[in-house]
Write an enzyme that holds these catalytic residues in place. Structure first.
Site, PDB file in Angstrom:
ATOM      1  N   HIS A   1       1.806   4.495  -2.925  1.00 35.10           N
ATOM      2  CA  HIS A   1       1.773   5.816  -2.850  1.00 35.10           C
ATOM      3  C   HIS A   1       3.100   6.463  -3.395  1.00 35.10           C
ATOM      4  CE1 HIS A   1      -1.849   6.661  -0.463  1.00 35.10           C
ATOM      5  NE2 HIS A   1      -1.493   5.789   0.602  1.00 35.10           N
TER       6      HIS A   1
ATOM      7  N   GLU B   1      -6.638   6.910  -1.022  1.00 34.16           N
ATOM      8  CA  GLU B   1      -6.463   5.393  -0.224  1.00 34.16           C
ATOM      9  C   GLU B   1      -7.372   4.035  -0.679  1.00 34.16           C
ATOM     10  OE1 GLU B   1      -4.470   5.283   2.672  1.00 34.16           O
ATOM     11  OE2 GLU B   1      -3.965   7.491   2.033  1.00 34.16           O
TER      12      GLU B   1
ATOM     13  N   HIS C   1       0.810  -1.329   0.035  1.00 35.11           N
ATOM     14  CA  HIS C   1      -0.027   0.079  -0.008  1.00 35.11           C
ATOM     15  C   HIS C   1       0.921   1.280  -0.014  1.00 35.11           C
ATOM     16  CE1 HIS C   1      -3.394   2.489   1.429  1.00 35.11           C
ATOM     17  NE2 HIS C   1      -2.558   3.193   1.956  1.00 35.11           N
ATOM     18  N   GLU C   2       1.911   1.165   0.728  1.00 33.46           N
ATOM     19  CA  GLU C   2       2.727   2.538   1.043  1.00 33.46           C
ATOM     20  C   GLU C   2       3.574   2.686  -0.392  1.00 33.46           C
ATOM     21  OE1 GLU C   2       1.936   4.549   2.977  1.00 33.46           O
ATOM     22  OE2 GLU C   2       0.697   3.171   4.144  1.00 33.46           O
TER      23      GLU C   2
END
Length: 646
Positions: free
Chosen positions: A177, A254, A173-174
């Site tokens: 980004h 998100e 997930h990070e």
């Protein structure tokens, strides 16, 4: 939407964000003007009306108010952005983070570091600095301006309460980004909000001053009180609108990052399980750091206590995120307080793969990798990243994480292939490098010699966090020695230059943009020069190099021009060409990468050494290409390392 479209959208979103905050600033100027006019009308005993503002204040006063408000906000924003100039490291350290790349403590930290390293290698990016936040909450963040200065922050609760699949989902997930260009936008939001908040703080200090001052001049105190109260109202009104903008920008990203994490790992249960554990955990995801609110939009899950309204929520509700990931979820959160997760350091600790052979690939597969794999590693590539990491002997992995030994590894990786040339380079190192570093290189040389070509870039990427820990004097000596190695025989192999440039890109970031040429045609000239370097590197004779060069020009849609001489391909000119190419708009970068592939594949195949060269150049353009999985590539007779160039 692919990597380049995300990057282009991130660039446009940055402009939109600046526009929204400019609108907020204009609103603040309007409110300030109205407040000032109302105070003047009150002091004169006149009726206040919008139509007579110019009579109450005069346009010169209105202009002064506008300039003053804009100047205060600009200075406050620049001050905060200056504080965050170091990128992700500044954010992590402000939250009390401790870097664990060099010396992880215990199995939980080592497992977290392994997961981050695997994801970095699978995606073709340098290994980011990993910071541990000593907080029981389950949370994480990615921060920085671009992949080369990104950091991953993980809380103690995250690394100890989540199992490996869940931790991998959070890390993926990070990383999304990082790939989607969200990090630079996040830091700009912090800077802009700080500028608006400064006005409210000025009002607070004025109010405090009136409280602490003596009571002799009640009239003056009343005036200061009124100005202070007005500034507080203005500042916190601006902060209200700023937080609204921050929340609106953050929430949808998100959902996108959750979907990207599933795409990377092909395991929706991992990230869904992490979110469920947050919901069932007493500490939740709420961080205790005093300045946690400042970076609330950067976290994996909401780092603040729930407010009475979702108006300022920077993250969608946990239930909404879980429902998208796991439609069969029953709506119940499991209890996470009882015991930490099991801490096996790696899922395949015994499955050592000690010889991953580098192979060639068909041209079309390389093109597909440029179109679809950048910023979007597949499940197979994530697994292959783990295998690549495991193919590096444990002694080399340990050395790569140590600032002292990492220098020895990089010295060896940049040495020539011919033994006679290596002898000259060893003598240079014995003369200029630290003697203990040279001894370390000699000690590690047997294992380095058996290292497969496909593991060279991953090993270099592993060294980056340790090399960032060098003090400035050590780093300058190290860099000078690398340049001496490259120039030791009067010629530079393109592969060696590419390794050096990847390292400098990771350690130093972007070149000085002031020195780049912005004249018309500079971008085309840079592309021609890069294609010429690649053509000469893969072909020792002029005619094959000329054919390769022309293939690249045709792929890029450029007019056929004479091939520059091999003697003209010098380090400074290569550096400048790469710097210009890295500055072009995101949607134009894939065409250059495909033209490079066409230059390499003029003979019908892209050799293994050429694939790694393409990946190295792509990394310098901030377009990391994941390693090609061996099971999907065509077999080749062997890996052909590009020929030397003058």
């Amino acid at each position: 939407m692919n990597f380049f479209e995300y990057q282009d959208r991130a660039r446009r979103n940055s402009g939109l964000l600046v526009g929204l905050f400019a609108l907020a600033v204009m609103l603040l100027i309007g409110i300030t003007t109205l407040l000032a006019a109302a105070l003047v009308a009150y002091s004169r005993g006149q009726a206040f009306s919008l139509v007579n503002i110019d009579q109450l204040l005069g346009w010169d006063i209105v202009a002064t108010i506008a300039v003053s408000i804009a100047a205060v906000i600009a200075l406050g924003s620049l001050y905060k952005l200056r504080q965050l100039a170091a990128g992700g490291r500044a954010v992590a350290e402000s939250l009390g983070g401790r870097k664990i790349n060099i010396a992880p403590h215990g199995d939980a930290e080592q497992r977290a570091l392994n997961v981050v390293e695997e994801m970095a290698i699978a995606s073709g990016t340098p290994v980011p600095d990993v910071y541990l936040i000593e907080d029981d909450a389950i949370n994480a963040f990615a921060a920085g301006y671009k992949p080369s200065d990104a950091v991953i922050g993980l809380t103690r609760g995250c690394i100890e309460r989540l199992n490996r699949d869940e931790l991998q989902g959070v890390v993926a997930h990070e990383f999304s980004h990082i790939f989607n260009g969200d990090m630079r936008l996040n830091i700009r939001i912090v800077g802009l909000l700080n500028g608006i908040l400064i006005i409210g703080l000025l009002g607070y200090w004025l109010l405090r001053g009136t409280h602490l001052s003596s009571g002799r001049d009640n009239r003056g105190r009343a005036a200061l009180f009124g100005i202070g109260a007005g500034l507080m109202v203005i500042g916190y009104t601006g902060t209200f609108f700023g937080n609204l903008i921050k929340s609106a920008v953050s929430r949808q990203r998100e959902f996108l990052a959750d979907a990207s994490a599933v795409q990377f790992t092909r395991n929706n249960a991992g990230i869904a399980g992490a979110l469920k554990k947050i919901g069932g955990y007493t500490a939740g995801s709420q961080l205790t750091a005093g300045n946690a609110a400042e970076f609330s939009h950067m976290y994996f899950a909401s780092g603040l206590k729930k407010s009475f309204t979702n108006l300022f929520a920077t993250h969608p509700p946990l239930a909404a995120r879980i429902a998208r990931l796991d439609p069969q979820w029953n709506g119940r959160f499991p209890s996470t307080d009882s015991a930490p997760a099991g801490l096996s350091v790696t899922a395949q600790q015994d499955a050592q793969v000690m010889g991953i052979a580098a192979t060639a690939a068909p041209y079309q597969q390389v093109i597909d990798a440029v179109d679809n794999s950048i910023g979007n590693p597949s499940e197979q590539q994530v697994d292959y990243g783990r295998q690549l990491l495991q193919s590096v002997p444990a002694a080399l992995q340990q050395a790569a994480r140590d600032p002292f030994a990492a220098r020895a590894l990089v010295y060896y990786l940049l040495m020539h292939n011919e033994e006679s040339e290596r002898r000259v380079q060893r003598q240079l190192l014995q003369q200029f490098a630290h003697p203990a570093v040279v001894r370390e290189m000699v000690k590690l040389e047997p294992q380095l010699q058996s290292l497969s070509a496909s593991a060279r870039l991953p090993l270099l990427d592993l060294c980056v966090p340790a090399l960032k820990a060098l003090v400035p004097q050590q780093y300058q000596v190290f860099k000078r020695n690398l340049i001496k190695l490259l120039r030791s025989d009067g010629k530079v192999e393109l592969w060696e230059w590419a390794l050096y440039r990847v390292l400098m890109h990771a350690l130093e970031g972007a070149p000085d943009r002031q020195r780049l040429s912005h004249r018309s045609g500079a971008e085309r000239d840079a592309a021609r020069f890069i294609l010429a370097a690649v053509a000469h590197s893969g072909n020792g004779d002029y005619l094959p190099a000329k054919r390769a060069y022309e293939c690249g020009l045709k792929a890029l849609g450029l007019e056929i021009t004479p091939l520059p001489a091999a003697a003209d391909i010098t380090l400074p000119r290569l550096d400048k060409a790469i710097a210009i190419a890295s500055d072009i708009k995101p949607l134009r970068k894939p065409a250059l990468l495909k033209a490079m592939a066409a230059t390499m594949a003029h003979d019908g195949i892209v050799e293994a050494g050429e694939i790694e060269l393409l990946r190295a150049v792509a990394d310098c353009l901030d377009c990391p290409i994941p390693p090609l999985v061996p099971s999907t590539v065509a077999s080749a007779a062997g890996s052909r390392i590009p020929a030397p160039i003058s």
